[in-house]
Design an enzyme around this catalytic site. Structure first.
Site, PDB file in Angstrom:
ATOM      1  N   GLY A  46       0.827  -1.197   0.000  1.00 43.37           N
ATOM      2  CA  GLY A  46       0.000   0.000   0.000  1.00 43.37           C
ATOM      3  C   GLY A  46       0.857   1.242   0.000  1.00 43.37           C
ATOM      4  O   GLY A  46       2.034   1.204   0.369  1.00 43.37           O
ATOM      5  N   GLN A  51       2.933   9.962   1.392  1.00 43.37           N
ATOM      6  CA  GLN A  51       4.227   9.269   1.348  1.00 43.37           C
ATOM      7  C   GLN A  51       5.046   9.645   0.119  1.00 43.37           C
ATOM      8  O   GLN A  51       6.237   9.371   0.054  1.00 43.37           O
ATOM      9  CB  GLN A  51       4.027   7.744   1.366  1.00 43.37           C
ATOM     10  N   CYS A  93       6.525  -0.228   7.164  1.00 44.97           N
ATOM     11  CA  CYS A  93       6.035   0.890   6.366  1.00 44.97           C
ATOM     12  C   CYS A  93       7.139   1.360   5.430  1.00 44.97           C
ATOM     13  O   CYS A  93       8.298   1.425   5.833  1.00 44.97           O
ATOM     14  CB  CYS A  93       5.619   2.021   7.305  1.00 44.97           C
ATOM     15  N   LEU A  94       6.764   1.691   4.199  1.00 47.14           N
ATOM     16  CA  LEU A  94       7.760   2.174   3.235  1.00 47.14           C
ATOM     17  C   LEU A  94       8.398   3.484   3.689  1.00 47.14           C
ATOM     18  O   LEU A  94       9.472   3.836   3.227  1.00 47.14           O
ATOM     19  CB  LEU A  94       7.116   2.355   1.855  1.00 47.14           C
ATOM     20  N   HIS A 135      -3.946   1.202   7.978  1.00 47.41           N
ATOM     21  CA  HIS A 135      -2.596   1.782   7.952  1.00 47.41           C
ATOM     22  C   HIS A 135      -2.544   2.965   6.976  1.00 47.41           C
ATOM     23  O   HIS A 135      -2.014   4.028   7.294  1.00 47.41           O
ATOM     24  CB  HIS A 135      -1.607   0.680   7.554  1.00 47.41           C
ATOM     25  N   GLU A 136      -3.119   2.779   5.779  1.00 50.02           N
ATOM     26  CA  GLU A 136      -3.064   3.850   4.765  1.00 50.02           C
ATOM     27  C   GLU A 136      -3.940   5.031   5.155  1.00 50.02           C
ATOM     28  O   GLU A 136      -3.569   6.190   4.934  1.00 50.02           O
ATOM     29  CB  GLU A 136      -3.489   3.325   3.384  1.00 50.02           C
ATOM     30  N   HIS A 139      -2.179   7.203   7.410  1.00 52.01           N
ATOM     31  CA  HIS A 139      -1.262   8.117   6.713  1.00 52.01           C
ATOM     32  C   HIS A 139      -1.987   9.406   6.325  1.00 52.01           C
ATOM     33  O   HIS A 139      -1.422  10.493   6.389  1.00 52.01           O
ATOM     34  CB  HIS A 139      -0.707   7.465   5.440  1.00 52.01           C
TER      35      HIS A 139
END
Ligand SMILES: [Zn+2]
Length: 180
Positions: A46, A51, A93-94, A135-136, A139
Site C-alpha cells: 500500500g 508518502q 512501512c515504506l 494503515h493507509e 497516513h
C-alpha cells in the site's frame, strides 16, 4: 510514468493531515497510476499520497503481488464507516526505515471511497487488507504505525534511526518484509 520518491520519517509531510480531494481529474489519475507503480517497485502492499509528498486523501493498495494489478485498489477520500474486532499484525512501512512492530487494529472494516472513475464504492475487508486500509488511512490523518506502539519502543526506534543516519546507513535499500 515516473517512479515517485518515497518520503521517510521524520519528513514533515507524513505528520500533516491530508486534504480531501475535491476534483477527480486527469492529473489526479496520473498521480494515482504513478503511486501504484511506485508501490509495486518498492515493493509494498500500500501507499498513501503523503508518502510521495502529496497531501491529498488518496491511497493505493494491492495485497496480491502474485497478480499485479488484478486486485489493485485506487481509493479517493477513503473513510472507515464500520469497524469490529481486534487483530494484532506485524507492520512495516515504506516510510519507516528498517523497522517492524506489532500493531493492534480492527479485525474487520467497511470502507467507503471514490474511484478514479468517480464511482462511490464500499469495501469489506479483513486480515491483511483490513490492516492495510487502516494503515493507509492513518497516513491520510498524519499518523504512522510507530505512533500506535509504546512510547519506549518509539524512542528506541528513533535512537536506532539517528544512529543509522549518522553512519550513513539510512539510505540503503532493504527489500525485506511486507511493508504497507
Ligand atoms: Zn505506511
Amino acid at each position: 510514468m515516473a517512479l515517485l520518491k518515497i518520503r521517510k520519517f521524520p519528513d514533515d509531510v507524513l505528520k500533516q493531515p491530508a486534504k480531501p480531494v475535491a476534483n477527480i481529474n486527469g492529473k489526479l489519475s496520473g498521480l494515482i497510476d504513478s503511486m501504484a507503480q511506485t508501490m509495486y517497485a518498492a515493493p509494498g502492499v500500500g501507499l498513501a499520497a503523503p508518502q510521495v509528498g502529496e497531501s491529498q486523501r488518496v491511497i493505493v493498495i494491492d495485497t496480491d503481488h502474485e497478480n499485479p494489478g488484478k486486485h489493485l485498489l485506487k481509493l479517493i477520500n477513503p473513510e472507515i464507516v464500520e469497524a469490529e474486532g481486534k487483530i494484532i499484525w506485524e507492520e512495516g512501512c515504506l516510510s519507516v526505515i528498517d523497522y517492524n512492530a506489532d500493531v493492534e487494529r480492527s479485525q474487520r472494516v467497511l470502507v467507503r471511497a471514490w474511484t478514479p472513475e468517480e464511482k462511490q464504492i464500499e469495501i469489506e475487508a479483513d486480515e491483511l487488507l483490513a490492516v492495510a486500509l487502516q494503515h493507509e488511512i492513518d497516513h491520510l490523518d498524519g499518523k504512522l504505525f510507530i505512533d500506535r506502539i509504546s512510547r519506549i519502543k518509539r524512542e528506541l526506534y528513533k535512537r536506532k534511526l539517528n544512529k543509522m543516519i549518522k553512519e550513513g546507513k539510512a539510505d540503503l535499500e532493504r527489500p525485506s518484509k511486507v511493508r504497507i
